[in-house]
Motif scaffolding. Sequence first.
Motif, PDB file in Angstrom:
ATOM      1  N   ARG A  65      -7.560  41.943  73.959  1.00 22.45           N
ATOM      2  CA  ARG A  65      -7.984  41.937  75.361  1.00 22.45           C
ATOM      3  C   ARG A  65      -9.413  42.444  75.501  1.00 22.45           C
ATOM      4  NH1 ARG A  65      -5.197  45.934  78.573  1.00 22.45           N
ATOM      5  NH2 ARG A  65      -3.369  45.134  77.521  1.00 22.45           N
ATOM      6  N   LYS A  66      -9.737  43.508  74.778  1.00 28.08           N
ATOM      7  CA  LYS A  66     -11.070  44.095  74.881  1.00 28.08           C
ATOM      8  C   LYS A  66     -12.147  43.118  74.383  1.00 28.08           C
ATOM      9  CE  LYS A  66     -12.999  48.587  74.720  1.00 28.08           C
ATOM     10  NZ  LYS A  66     -12.900  49.960  74.423  1.00 28.08           N
ATOM     11  N   ILE A  67     -11.851  42.392  73.320  1.00 26.63           N
ATOM     12  CA  ILE A  67     -12.814  41.411  72.790  1.00 26.63           C
ATOM     13  C   ILE A  67     -12.961  40.240  73.753  1.00 26.63           C
ATOM     14  CG2 ILE A  67     -13.164  39.692  70.963  1.00 26.63           C
ATOM     15  CD1 ILE A  67     -11.996  41.784  69.009  1.00 26.63           C
ATOM     16  N   LYS A  68     -11.855  39.742  74.278  1.00 30.54           N
ATOM     17  CA  LYS A  68     -11.914  38.594  75.215  1.00 30.54           C
ATOM     18  C   LYS A  68     -12.653  38.974  76.495  1.00 30.54           C
ATOM     19  CE  LYS A  68      -9.273  35.861  72.713  1.00 30.54           C
ATOM     20  NZ  LYS A  68      -9.761  34.824  71.890  1.00 30.54           N
ATOM     21  N   ALA A  92     -13.945  32.597  64.016  1.00 28.78           N
ATOM     22  CA  ALA A  92     -15.375  32.292  64.049  1.00 28.78           C
ATOM     23  C   ALA A  92     -15.985  32.610  65.400  1.00 28.78           C
ATOM     24  CB  ALA A  92     -15.595  30.820  63.713  1.00 28.78           C
ATOM     25  N   VAL A  93     -17.271  32.910  65.352  1.00 32.79           N
ATOM     26  CA  VAL A  93     -18.096  33.106  66.551  1.00 32.79           C
ATOM     27  C   VAL A  93     -19.401  32.344  66.311  1.00 32.79           C
ATOM     28  CG1 VAL A  93     -17.104  35.320  67.247  1.00 32.79           C
ATOM     29  CG2 VAL A  93     -18.974  35.282  65.600  1.00 32.79           C
ATOM     30  N   ARG A 100     -20.763  41.452  65.459  1.00 36.51           N
ATOM     31  CA  ARG A 100     -20.990  42.899  65.600  1.00 36.51           C
ATOM     32  C   ARG A 100     -20.295  43.448  66.841  1.00 36.51           C
ATOM     33  NH1 ARG A 100     -25.829  42.293  64.712  1.00 36.51           N
ATOM     34  NH2 ARG A 100     -26.641  42.240  66.820  1.00 36.51           N
ATOM     35  N   HIS A 101     -20.397  42.747  67.965  1.00 36.87           N
ATOM     36  CA  HIS A 101     -19.774  43.219  69.200  1.00 36.87           C
ATOM     37  C   HIS A 101     -18.254  43.240  69.083  1.00 36.87           C
ATOM     38  CE1 HIS A 101     -23.626  41.935  71.493  1.00 36.87           C
ATOM     39  NE2 HIS A 101     -23.682  43.203  71.150  1.00 36.87           N
ATOM     40  N   ALA A 102     -17.677  42.219  68.453  1.00 39.69           N
ATOM     41  CA  ALA A 102     -16.213  42.185  68.278  1.00 39.69           C
ATOM     42  C   ALA A 102     -15.756  43.373  67.439  1.00 39.69           C
ATOM     43  CB  ALA A 102     -15.784  40.872  67.625  1.00 39.69           C
ATOM     44  N   GLU A 103     -16.484  43.668  66.389  1.00 38.82           N
ATOM     45  CA  GLU A 103     -16.132  44.799  65.527  1.00 38.82           C
ATOM     46  C   GLU A 103     -16.261  46.121  66.279  1.00 38.82           C
ATOM     47  OE1 GLU A 103     -17.514  46.696  61.252  1.00 38.82           O
ATOM     48  OE2 GLU A 103     -17.910  44.578  61.668  1.00 38.82           O
ATOM     49  N   GLN A 104     -17.328  46.266  67.055  1.00 40.26           N
ATOM     50  CA  GLN A 104     -17.525  47.492  67.836  1.00 40.26           C
ATOM     51  C   GLN A 104     -16.412  47.687  68.865  1.00 40.26           C
ATOM     52  OE1 GLN A 104     -21.454  46.678  69.350  1.00 40.26           O
ATOM     53  NE2 GLN A 104     -22.477  47.643  67.583  1.00 40.26           N
ATOM     54  N   GLN A 105     -16.024  46.605  69.535  1.00 41.29           N
ATOM     55  CA  GLN A 105     -14.950  46.689  70.522  1.00 41.29           C
ATOM     56  C   GLN A 105     -13.641  47.101  69.852  1.00 41.29           C
ATOM     57  OE1 GLN A 105     -16.744  46.955  73.261  1.00 41.29           O
ATOM     58  NE2 GLN A 105     -15.307  45.726  74.398  1.00 41.29           N
ATOM     59  N   ALA A 106     -13.348  46.515  68.711  1.00 36.39           N
ATOM     60  CA  ALA A 106     -12.108  46.852  68.002  1.00 36.39           C
ATOM     61  C   ALA A 106     -12.111  48.317  67.574  1.00 36.39           C
ATOM     62  CB  ALA A 106     -11.939  45.943  66.782  1.00 36.39           C
ATOM     63  N   ASN A 117     -13.892  42.970  59.288  1.00 35.87           N
ATOM     64  CA  ASN A 117     -14.457  41.852  60.029  1.00 35.87           C
ATOM     65  C   ASN A 117     -14.608  40.650  59.100  1.00 35.87           C
ATOM     66  OD1 ASN A 117     -15.882  40.103  61.657  1.00 35.87           O
ATOM     67  ND2 ASN A 117     -17.274  41.671  62.425  1.00 35.87           N
ATOM     68  N   GLU A 118     -13.722  39.684  59.237  1.00 39.63           N
ATOM     69  CA  GLU A 118     -13.772  38.440  58.453  1.00 39.63           C
ATOM     70  C   GLU A 118     -14.246  37.266  59.308  1.00 39.63           C
ATOM     71  OE1 GLU A 118     -13.438  38.052  55.312  1.00 39.63           O
ATOM     72  OE2 GLU A 118     -12.449  39.889  54.649  1.00 39.63           O
ATOM     73  N   LEU A 119     -14.906  37.554  60.424  1.00 41.58           N
ATOM     74  CA  LEU A 119     -15.405  36.493  61.293  1.00 41.58           C
ATOM     75  C   LEU A 119     -16.572  35.775  60.615  1.00 41.58           C
ATOM     76  CD1 LEU A 119     -15.401  38.359  64.729  1.00 41.58           C
ATOM     77  CD2 LEU A 119     -13.777  36.626  63.931  1.00 41.58           C
ATOM     78  N   ILE A 120     -16.571  34.454  60.732  1.00 43.13           N
ATOM     79  CA  ILE A 120     -17.680  33.658  60.199  1.00 43.13           C
ATOM     80  C   ILE A 120     -18.451  33.048  61.361  1.00 43.13           C
ATOM     81  CG2 ILE A 120     -16.429  33.170  58.060  1.00 43.13           C
ATOM     82  CD1 ILE A 120     -16.017  30.289  59.167  1.00 43.13           C
TER      83      ILE A 120
END
Length: 197
Positions: A65-68, A92-93, A100-106, A117-120
């Motif tokens: 929820r926080k990332i979305k 992916a992003v 970076r923002h997704a990782e910080q939010q998590a 963080n395995e986002l590509i």
Amino acid sequence: MTHRSAALLIALVALTACQTVEPAAPPTTIPVAAVAETPHAAVATIERSRRDSNRDDILQSLVSRKIKELDRTAFRGVTVDVWGGRVLLMGAVIKPENRRHAEQQAASVSGVRRVTNELILAEDRALDLFVPNTAKEEQVRRELGIEGKAGLTVHVINNVAFLLGGAADPTQAEALRNDAGEIDGIKWVVAHLDGAQ
């Protein structure tokens, strides 16, 4: 002796007399096609308690929820999983700052122990390809012999298998990783397993 007991005794004697001891058959070669369809041997996973599983489900919901909330469109290709307080970001992003923002939010969610963080990076029009393939996930769980076990979560995103959880020891972790990589349609495997040290 009753008629029934006598009949049973005669049948037992006849059955025993019919059995013969034969030498063991020589080993046979299993056709390659039969091997491919045979599920892999089940491996030992570290099971979570119901309480820990529920806690992880809550963390997963909060992190997702926080990332979305940052930007639903930009993060539509992101999948979150949690095991033992460890967050795994998959998918992916379109921009490095989104990663970076997704990782910080998590990491900002109370109760999160670690974020992997395995986002590509992908083009915007390709983000819709990075949704979990539930049919393939079920196939992977079945072929790994871990159906119904809470010790491992499996996600298949864009034909990449993500394994998160716990294996009994490094050998079991390696077996899971290798077996998942042999499943038809899996390009590669990303495994984050406790016990894999």
